[in-house]
Design a protein around this motif. Structure first.
Motif, PDB file in Angstrom:
ATOM      1  N   SER A  92      -9.958  -6.793   9.864  1.00 32.22           N
ATOM      2  CA  SER A  92     -10.018  -5.435   9.326  1.00 32.22           C
ATOM      3  C   SER A  92      -8.653  -4.977   8.828  1.00 32.22           C
ATOM      4  CB  SER A  92     -10.538  -4.485  10.402  1.00 32.22           C
ATOM      5  OG  SER A  92     -10.562  -3.157   9.944  1.00 32.22           O
ATOM      6  N   ASN A  93      -7.598  -5.312   9.591  1.00 30.00           N
ATOM      7  CA  ASN A  93      -6.250  -4.942   9.179  1.00 30.00           C
ATOM      8  C   ASN A  93      -5.841  -5.666   7.899  1.00 30.00           C
ATOM      9  OD1 ASN A  93      -3.616  -3.654   9.738  1.00 30.00           O
ATOM     10  ND2 ASN A  93      -2.904  -5.756  10.012  1.00 30.00           N
ATOM     11  N   ASN A  94      -6.181  -6.952   7.794  1.00 32.39           N
ATOM     12  CA  ASN A  94      -5.878  -7.706   6.575  1.00 32.39           C
ATOM     13  C   ASN A  94      -6.598  -7.106   5.365  1.00 32.39           C
ATOM     14  OD1 ASN A  94      -4.277  -9.443   8.030  1.00 32.39           O
ATOM     15  ND2 ASN A  94      -5.820 -11.043   8.207  1.00 32.39           N
ATOM     16  N   LEU A  95      -7.832  -6.665   5.586  1.00 32.21           N
ATOM     17  CA  LEU A  95      -8.585  -6.032   4.496  1.00 32.21           C
ATOM     18  C   LEU A  95      -7.916  -4.734   4.065  1.00 32.21           C
ATOM     19  CD1 LEU A  95     -11.103  -5.931   2.696  1.00 32.21           C
ATOM     20  CD2 LEU A  95     -12.298  -4.782   4.576  1.00 32.21           C
ATOM     21  N   ASN A  96      -7.433  -3.974   5.046  1.00 35.65           N
ATOM     22  CA  ASN A  96      -6.738  -2.724   4.713  1.00 35.65           C
ATOM     23  C   ASN A  96      -5.474  -2.995   3.905  1.00 35.65           C
ATOM     24  OD1 ASN A  96      -8.632  -1.190   6.057  1.00 35.65           O
ATOM     25  ND2 ASN A  96      -7.502  -1.189   7.989  1.00 35.65           N
ATOM     26  N   ILE A  97      -4.758  -4.064   4.271  1.00 32.06           N
ATOM     27  CA  ILE A  97      -3.532  -4.414   3.539  1.00 32.06           C
ATOM     28  C   ILE A  97      -3.864  -4.784   2.094  1.00 32.06           C
ATOM     29  CG2 ILE A  97      -1.680  -6.122   3.385  1.00 32.06           C
ATOM     30  CD1 ILE A  97      -1.707  -6.243   6.460  1.00 32.06           C
ATOM     31  N   VAL A  98      -4.911  -5.577   1.920  1.00 32.65           N
ATOM     32  CA  VAL A  98      -5.322  -5.973   0.566  1.00 32.65           C
ATOM     33  C   VAL A  98      -5.742  -4.755  -0.253  1.00 32.65           C
ATOM     34  CG1 VAL A  98      -7.046  -7.269  -0.742  1.00 32.65           C
ATOM     35  CG2 VAL A  98      -5.981  -8.303   1.259  1.00 32.65           C
ATOM     36  N   MET A  99      -6.537  -3.877   0.363  1.00 32.10           N
ATOM     37  CA  MET A  99      -6.992  -2.681  -0.341  1.00 32.10           C
ATOM     38  C   MET A  99      -5.824  -1.776  -0.708  1.00 32.10           C
ATOM     39  SD  MET A  99     -10.158  -3.123  -0.742  1.00 32.10           S
ATOM     40  CE  MET A  99     -10.568  -1.513  -1.388  1.00 32.10           C
ATOM     41  N   LYS A 100      -4.847  -1.667   0.192  1.00 29.11           N
ATOM     42  CA  LYS A 100      -3.666  -0.844  -0.102  1.00 29.11           C
ATOM     43  C   LYS A 100      -2.871  -1.430  -1.266  1.00 29.11           C
ATOM     44  CE  LYS A 100      -0.107  -1.102   2.650  1.00 29.11           C
ATOM     45  NZ  LYS A 100       0.775  -0.978   3.835  1.00 29.11           N
ATOM     46  N   PHE A 101      -2.742  -2.764  -1.266  1.00 30.86           N
ATOM     47  CA  PHE A 101      -2.020  -3.423  -2.358  1.00 30.86           C
ATOM     48  C   PHE A 101      -2.745  -3.216  -3.698  1.00 30.86           C
ATOM     49  CE2 PHE A 101      -1.448  -7.188  -5.034  1.00 30.86           C
ATOM     50  CZ  PHE A 101      -0.066  -7.183  -5.203  1.00 30.86           C
ATOM     51  N   THR A 124      -3.219  -0.586  -8.956  1.00 31.98           N
ATOM     52  CA  THR A 124      -4.040   0.219  -9.862  1.00 31.98           C
ATOM     53  C   THR A 124      -3.275   1.451 -10.352  1.00 31.98           C
ATOM     54  OG1 THR A 124      -6.034  -0.491  -8.722  1.00 31.98           O
ATOM     55  CG2 THR A 124      -6.214   1.472 -10.077  1.00 31.98           C
ATOM     56  N   ILE A 125      -2.567   2.112  -9.422  1.00 30.58           N
ATOM     57  CA  ILE A 125      -1.785   3.299  -9.801  1.00 30.58           C
ATOM     58  C   ILE A 125      -0.679   2.931 -10.782  1.00 30.58           C
ATOM     59  CG2 ILE A 125      -0.233   5.092  -8.932  1.00 30.58           C
ATOM     60  CD1 ILE A 125      -1.884   5.046  -6.328  1.00 30.58           C
ATOM     61  N   VAL A 126       0.041   1.833 -10.483  1.00 35.43           N
ATOM     62  CA  VAL A 126       1.139   1.407 -11.362  1.00 35.43           C
ATOM     63  C   VAL A 126       0.591   1.058 -12.747  1.00 35.43           C
ATOM     64  CG1 VAL A 126       2.890  -0.376 -11.727  1.00 35.43           C
ATOM     65  CG2 VAL A 126       2.586   0.620  -9.452  1.00 35.43           C
ATOM     66  N   MET A 127      -0.515   0.357 -12.806  1.00 38.46           N
ATOM     67  CA  MET A 127      -1.088  -0.050 -14.095  1.00 38.46           C
ATOM     68  C   MET A 127      -1.732   1.113 -14.847  1.00 38.46           C
ATOM     69  SD  MET A 127      -0.288  -3.154 -14.380  1.00 38.46           S
ATOM     70  CE  MET A 127      -1.248  -3.518 -15.839  1.00 38.46           C
ATOM     71  N   SER A 128      -2.040   2.203 -14.140  1.00 37.42           N
ATOM     72  CA  SER A 128      -2.656   3.349 -14.825  1.00 37.42           C
ATOM     73  C   SER A 128      -1.662   4.091 -15.714  1.00 37.42           C
ATOM     74  CB  SER A 128      -3.250   4.305 -13.792  1.00 37.42           C
ATOM     75  OG  SER A 128      -2.218   4.892 -13.008  1.00 37.42           O
ATOM     76  N   VAL A 154       7.811   3.725 -10.884  1.00 39.79           N
ATOM     77  CA  VAL A 154       6.776   4.022  -9.881  1.00 39.79           C
ATOM     78  C   VAL A 154       6.655   2.877  -8.875  1.00 39.79           C
ATOM     79  CG1 VAL A 154       4.309   4.414  -9.553  1.00 39.79           C
ATOM     80  CG2 VAL A 154       5.501   5.535 -11.438  1.00 39.79           C
ATOM     81  N   ALA A 155       6.757   1.634  -9.365  1.00 41.54           N
ATOM     82  CA  ALA A 155       6.680   0.478  -8.466  1.00 41.54           C
ATOM     83  C   ALA A 155       7.829   0.485  -7.466  1.00 41.54           C
ATOM     84  CB  ALA A 155       6.686  -0.814  -9.280  1.00 41.54           C
ATOM     85  N   ILE A 156       9.028   0.873  -7.925  1.00 42.74           N
ATOM     86  CA  ILE A 156      10.186   0.931  -7.016  1.00 42.74           C
ATOM     87  C   ILE A 156       9.967   1.989  -5.932  1.00 42.74           C
ATOM     88  CG2 ILE A 156      12.629   1.568  -6.878  1.00 42.74           C
ATOM     89  CD1 ILE A 156      12.955   0.272  -9.654  1.00 42.74           C
ATOM     90  N   VAL A 157       9.408   3.155  -6.338  1.00 44.03           N
ATOM     91  CA  VAL A 157       9.136   4.218  -5.365  1.00 44.03           C
ATOM     92  C   VAL A 157       8.126   3.738  -4.312  1.00 44.03           C
ATOM     93  CG1 VAL A 157       8.142   6.519  -5.070  1.00 44.03           C
ATOM     94  CG2 VAL A 157       9.698   6.073  -6.969  1.00 44.03           C
ATOM     95  N   PHE A 158       7.074   3.073  -4.788  1.00 46.94           N
ATOM     96  CA  PHE A 158       6.064   2.559  -3.847  1.00 46.94           C
ATOM     97  C   PHE A 158       6.640   1.477  -2.941  1.00 46.94           C
ATOM     98  CE2 PHE A 158       2.187   3.780  -6.651  1.00 46.94           C
ATOM     99  CZ  PHE A 158       2.256   5.073  -6.140  1.00 46.94           C
ATOM    100  N   ARG A 159       7.543   0.697  -3.494  1.00 47.40           N
ATOM    101  CA  ARG A 159       8.164  -0.356  -2.693  1.00 47.40           C
ATOM    102  C   ARG A 159       8.984   0.237  -1.556  1.00 47.40           C
ATOM    103  NH1 ARG A 159       7.617  -5.163  -0.526  1.00 47.40           N
ATOM    104  NH2 ARG A 159       9.617  -6.165  -0.113  1.00 47.40           N
ATOM    105  N   LYS A 160       9.701   1.327  -1.844  1.00 48.87           N
ATOM    106  CA  LYS A 160      10.504   1.968  -0.813  1.00 48.87           C
ATOM    107  C   LYS A 160       9.624   2.586   0.278  1.00 48.87           C
ATOM    108  CE  LYS A 160      14.620   2.965  -3.562  1.00 48.87           C
ATOM    109  NZ  LYS A 160      15.519   4.010  -4.114  1.00 48.87           N
TER     110      LYS A 160
END
Length: 313
Positions: free
Chosen positions: A244-253, A258-262, A303-309
């Motif tokens: 379940s935790n691995n699924l959450n990590i994948v979904m978060k990624f 999706t946000i970055v590509m939008s 945006v990717a840098i902000v999410f990375r931080k």
């Protein structure tokens, strides 16, 4: 199938006709065989049929001229080309001069007696024979429990490498087997306690040690079942949480991607609308297309840098 055995010259032999001190084994008997045995030896037909019902509970029933002992024994069943474990009833009917066993399958509990592989076994010593059957039964539970423990370790090693549904299903099957074992062993424990109080079955001083061994083996099997069941439950819950935790990590990624590509999608959508070029930045610039591409990349990278931080990547 009906088999008749008798101890002759300290060896177990299969004979054709029942005699005093014989053991009559009914293995998945037909309705006709049950009726014939019941009428010939004055035994209630329902008592002979009871062990053939897989849902029958363990118990002792005392009649005028015989006693019925019903216990659960472990068995192996094949599902999806794999061996799993369950329990089925086995009946022991003790009369004044004979002993009967009734079971749906040719179980290892009784086959060792038929093959003469049990020491100090005599068909005419009925009390000792009952205790020897119960001891072999408890020992078989312990043997299967060790196999279940090894299987659970193998499945756990597979889960470390590949967390698939198949391994989790195998753990659930093993856990189900342990539930069957726990229920059956507790029922057998009640039968053993009641066996001490049954007057129809004579108690001999030389069998006291064997009876103590039977009780100890049964209690050990119960303890092992509880331990393995607890371990399996914890293992199943742990790996379910990991998956379940691995699924959450994948979904978060995926959500972050999706946000970055939008961002470039929104910019390209604005420039892709069928509008006049007046007022559109870089519309009249020969390098406008490249500049819009670079601008969208810059915003996406920021945006990717902000999410990375924020540890979203």
């Amino acid at each position: 199938m009906v088999k008749i055995f008798r101890t002759i010259d300290n060896n177990v032999h299969q004979i054709n006709e029942a005699q005093e001190g014989s053991w009559i084994a009914l293995i998945d008997p037909t309705a006709t065989e049950i009726v014939e045995i019941a009428e010939k030896y004055d035994i209630d037909v329902d008592h002979l049929r009871a062990p053939l019902d897989e849902e029958e509970r363990s118990r002792i029933e005392v009649e005028d001229h015989y006693t019925l002992i019903l216990v659960d024994i472990p068995m192996i069943e094949e599902r999806n080309d794999k061996e799993w474990y369950g329990t089925i009833p086995m009946g022991i009917v003790v009369t004044d001069d004979k002993i009967f066993t009734v079971c749906l399958e040719d179980t290892p509990v009784l086959s060792s007696f038929m093959d003469g592989r049990v020491r100090n076994f005599f068909t005419y010593k009925r009390t000792r024979f009952i205790l020897q059957i119960l001891y072999r039964n408890a020992s078989l539970y312990l043997h299967y429990l060790r196999i279940i423990d090894k299987k659970s370790d193998e499945v756990e090693q597979k889960l470390h490498k590949s967390q698939r549904n198949q391994e989790l299903i195998e753990l659930l099957e093993l856990q189900k087997s342990l539930v069957y074992f726990t229920t059956s062993l507790r029922s057998n424990e009640v039968v053993l306690e009641k066996l001490l109080k049954v007057e129809n079955i004579k108690q001999y001083p030389e069998d006291t040690e064997l009876l103590e061994d039977v009780i100890i083996e049964n209690k050990q099997a119960i303890e092992m079942t509880n331990i393995y069941s607890g371990i399996l439950s914890g293992t199943t819950e742990a790996f379910a949480s990991i998956i379940s935790n691995n699924l959450n990590i994948v979904m978060k990624f995926l959500a972050t991607v999706t946000i970055v590509m939008s961002i470039p999608t929104m910019i390209f959508s604005a420039y892709g609308m069928n509008l006049k070029s007046v007022g559109m930045p870089f519309a009249d610039n020969p390098m406008g297309f490249l500049m819009v591409i670079l601008l969208s990349l810059v915003f996406s990278i920021l945006v990717a840098i902000v999410f990375r931080k924020k540890d979203l990547f």
